[in-house]
Design a protein around this motif. Structure first.
Motif, short mmCIF file in Angstrom:
data_model
loop_
_atom_site.label_atom_id
_atom_site.label_comp_id
_atom_site.label_asym_id
_atom_site.label_seq_id
_atom_site.Cartn_x
_atom_site.Cartn_y
_atom_site.Cartn_z
N ALA A 90 0.83 -1.21 0.00
CA ALA A 90 0.00 0.00 0.00
C ALA A 90 0.86 1.25 0.00
O ALA A 90 0.56 2.24 -0.68
CB ALA A 90 -0.94 -0.01 1.20
N LEU A 91 1.96 1.22 0.75
CA LEU A 91 2.88 2.35 0.77
C LEU A 91 3.56 2.52 -0.59
O LEU A 91 3.76 3.64 -1.07
CB LEU A 91 3.92 2.16 1.87
CG LEU A 91 4.98 3.25 2.02
CD1 LEU A 91 4.36 4.63 2.24
CD2 LEU A 91 5.94 2.92 3.17
N ALA A 92 3.91 1.40 -1.22
CA ALA A 92 4.52 1.47 -2.55
C ALA A 92 3.53 2.04 -3.57
O ALA A 92 3.92 2.82 -4.45
CB ALA A 92 4.98 0.07 -2.98
N GLN A 93 2.27 1.66 -3.47
CA GLN A 93 1.26 2.18 -4.39
C GLN A 93 1.05 3.68 -4.17
O GLN A 93 0.91 4.44 -5.14
CB GLN A 93 -0.05 1.41 -4.21
CG GLN A 93 0.05 -0.04 -4.68
CD GLN A 93 -1.17 -0.87 -4.31
OE1 GLN A 93 -1.53 -0.94 -3.13
NE2 GLN A 93 -1.79 -1.49 -5.29
N LEU A 94 1.01 4.11 -2.92
CA LEU A 94 0.91 5.54 -2.63
C LEU A 94 2.10 6.28 -3.21
O LEU A 94 1.94 7.32 -3.87
CB LEU A 94 0.84 5.75 -1.10
CG LEU A 94 0.97 7.19 -0.61
CD1 LEU A 94 -0.18 8.05 -1.12
CD2 LEU A 94 1.03 7.22 0.93
N SER A 95 3.29 5.76 -3.01
CA SER A 95 4.50 6.41 -3.51
C SER A 95 4.52 6.45 -5.03
O SER A 95 4.91 7.47 -5.62
CB SER A 95 5.74 5.68 -2.98
OG SER A 95 5.79 5.71 -1.57
N PRO A 147 8.89 -0.95 7.10
CA PRO A 147 9.44 0.34 7.52
C PRO A 147 9.00 0.70 8.94
O PRO A 147 8.04 0.14 9.47
CB PRO A 147 8.86 1.32 6.50
CG PRO A 147 8.46 0.49 5.33
CD PRO A 147 8.06 -0.84 5.90
N VAL A 148 9.72 1.64 9.50
CA VAL A 148 9.40 2.17 10.83
C VAL A 148 8.97 3.61 10.65
O VAL A 148 9.74 4.45 10.15
CB VAL A 148 10.61 2.10 11.78
CG1 VAL A 148 10.23 2.58 13.17
CG2 VAL A 148 11.18 0.69 11.83
N LEU A 149 7.73 3.92 11.03
CA LEU A 149 7.22 5.27 10.87
C LEU A 149 6.29 5.60 12.03
O LEU A 149 5.25 4.96 12.20
CB LEU A 149 6.46 5.42 9.54
CG LEU A 149 5.78 6.76 9.31
CD1 LEU A 149 6.80 7.89 9.28
CD2 LEU A 149 4.96 6.74 8.03
N GLY A 150 6.69 6.57 12.83
CA GLY A 150 5.82 6.99 13.93
C GLY A 150 6.60 7.59 15.07
O GLY A 150 7.84 7.64 15.06
N SER A 203 10.23 6.60 -0.27
CA SER A 203 10.54 7.84 0.44
C SER A 203 9.41 8.85 0.39
O SER A 203 9.06 9.46 1.42
CB SER A 203 11.82 8.46 -0.13
OG SER A 203 11.66 8.75 -1.51
N VAL A 204 8.83 9.07 -0.78
CA VAL A 204 7.84 10.15 -0.91
C VAL A 204 6.54 9.78 -0.22
O VAL A 204 5.86 10.65 0.35
CB VAL A 204 7.63 10.53 -2.38
CG1 VAL A 204 8.90 11.12 -2.95
CG2 VAL A 204 7.18 9.33 -3.22
N GLY A 205 6.16 8.50 -0.24
CA GLY A 205 4.97 8.08 0.49
C GLY A 205 5.18 8.16 1.99
O GLY A 205 4.28 8.58 2.74
N THR A 206 6.36 7.77 2.44
CA THR A 206 6.70 7.87 3.86
C THR A 206 6.61 9.31 4.33
O THR A 206 6.04 9.61 5.39
CB THR A 206 8.11 7.32 4.10
OG1 THR A 206 8.15 5.94 3.75
CG2 THR A 206 8.54 7.50 5.55
N ALA A 207 7.17 10.23 3.55
CA ALA A 207 7.15 11.64 3.92
C ALA A 207 5.73 12.19 3.96
O ALA A 207 5.39 13.00 4.83
CB ALA A 207 8.00 12.43 2.93
N ARG A 208 4.90 11.77 3.01
CA ARG A 208 3.51 12.24 3.01
C ARG A 208 2.78 11.77 4.27
O ARG A 208 2.04 12.54 4.90
CB ARG A 208 2.80 11.75 1.76
CG ARG A 208 1.32 12.12 1.66
CD ARG A 208 1.09 13.63 1.66
NE ARG A 208 1.82 14.31 0.63
CZ ARG A 208 1.36 14.51 -0.62
NH1 ARG A 208 0.16 14.05 -0.96
NH2 ARG A 208 2.09 15.17 -1.49
#
Length: 385
Positions: A61-66, A328-331, A353-358
């Motif tokens: 899902a994160l890859a698709q967002l990115s 990934p670790v995000l939070g 990277s860009v999905g993580t940042a969003r």
């Protein structure tokens, strides 16, 4: 305007993407890097933006967002920076060369298609038309039109340059050595000779995130996993997509620290061919081993026999931020308020990277996240082990 002071640790592509998103959201952003921008893991990658190697779940899902965000971003950054990024939505082709591999690949592609990934099954004629130099010993092939590629250092510098243009600041040669805390919250980071005050700190130090987090007093289990890449002299037109053997997915998901290799072959805008890939846990030992390069080359030649006569002009290796559960670790850190982590992408950090940042921007501003983030949180066993 939100003038919350944010310190982003790390000027690789994840840190640069986070800096850009937070600056555009009105935060007062300072990026700190122990060296130079894009000088670590980012400059030692292949530039992959992939959905093809991820099964259904949060990382896909994160890859698709990115994947949706990358072309929009290319339209937003300064044209020369976009050109240096070399964004190429050329698509990827995953192939199997055994009957057993074909069964696994086709089953995997079916689950991806059910999750919304665009997949195209290719017969022998279509494979030959798409990749004339590819071996004819292909038992199954799937094309993924959503796969893309960038020049990783160029992409990171484009993101960072956009952040600086919109008001972010950058300090290089500024290694973080510790934290200043008060009342269970981080209030600043220590660099040689001073304390840099902050309301929010983002740990985006890639493979060094584990070391940085320990210095800040909230260690996370992010470790380096090494990979190597061979680069040929220019061979324009020989390889047209990102092509890899189906066993690459297994190598990505393997938990063993032993050497894992698979054939991953793609060309660059300049015509050189990148040949990977390998994965092994050796700490921060940066020794390039000929046996590893030989194993990579042998598998690549089985896919593209024409590469047997290719001239290799260089080889390089880098460290990827590895977490045992491959997510990934995000939070925000549950032990130290206002410390956030954005790391653990292993070899997928360029694309993600860009999905993580969003997502980081949405979480920090209280917006509804573009996708569920529960599987990425810091308080899971693989991260706090």
């Amino acid at each position: 305007m939100n003038r919350t002071r944010v310190v982003v640790i790390g000027a690789g592509i994840v840190g640069a993407a986070c800096a850009r998103e937070l600056t555009l959201a009105g935060f007062d952003v300072l990026v700190l890097d122990r060296g130079r921008p894009a000088g670590g893991t980012t400059s030692h990658g292949e530039g992959n933006i992939l959905v093809s190697d991820k099964g259904p779940g949060a990382e896909l899902a994160l890859a698709q967002l990115s994947a949706r965000l990358w072309p929009r971003l290319m339209a937003e950054v300064e044209p020369r920076a976009a050109a240096a990024t070399e964004y190429d939505p050329k698509g990827g082709i995953v192939v199997a060369t055994t009957e057993a591999g074909a069964a696994v690949l086709l089953a995997f592609a079916e689950t991806q298609a059910a999750a919304g990934v665009r997949t195209e099954l290719l017969d022998a004629a279509a494979v030959a038309a798409a990749e004339p130099a590819l071996t004819r010993e292909v038992t199954a092939a799937v094309r993924y039109p959503e796969d893309a590629q960038v020049q990783p250092a160029g992409a990171a510098l484009a993101l960072l340059g956009s952040a600086l243009h919109h008001g972010a600041r950058l300090r290089t040669e500024a290694e973080v050595t510790g934290a200043r805390t008060q009342g269970g919250r981080i209030t600043g980071v220590r660099v040689p000779g001073e304390v840099v005050e902050a309301d929010v700190v983002v740990n985006a130090a890639g493979p060094w995130s584990g070391l940085v987090s320990a210095r800040l007093g909230a260690p996370i289990a992010v470790r380096p996993r090494r990979g190597e890449v061979l680069v040929t002299t220019p061979m324009p037109g020989v390889v047209r997509h990102k092509v890899y053997d189906a066993d690459y997915v297994g190598a990505v998901g393997a938990g063993s620290g032993d050497l894992q290799t698979s054939a991953v072959v793609e060309s660059t805008a300049g015509g050189t061919i990148l040949i990977g890939s390998s994965r092994r846990r050796v700490g921060f030992d940066d020794t390039i081993r000929p046996d590893v390069l030989g194993a990579i080359a042998a598998k690549a030649v089985r896919l593209f026999p024409a590469l047997a006569d290719a001239a290799v002009m260089r080889a390089y290796g880098g460290f990827r931020p590895y977490v045992d559960d491959h997510l990934p670790v995000l939070g925000e850190d549950p032990r130290l308020g206002n410390l956030w982590h954005a790391t653990g992408h292993e070899g997928a950090g360029i694309g993600l990277s860009v999905g993580t940042a969003r997502l980081l921007r949405e979480l920090l501003t209280g917006e509804e996240p573009s996708m569920p983030v529960e599987e990425f949180t810091v308080d899971r066993p693989a991260v706090l082990a």
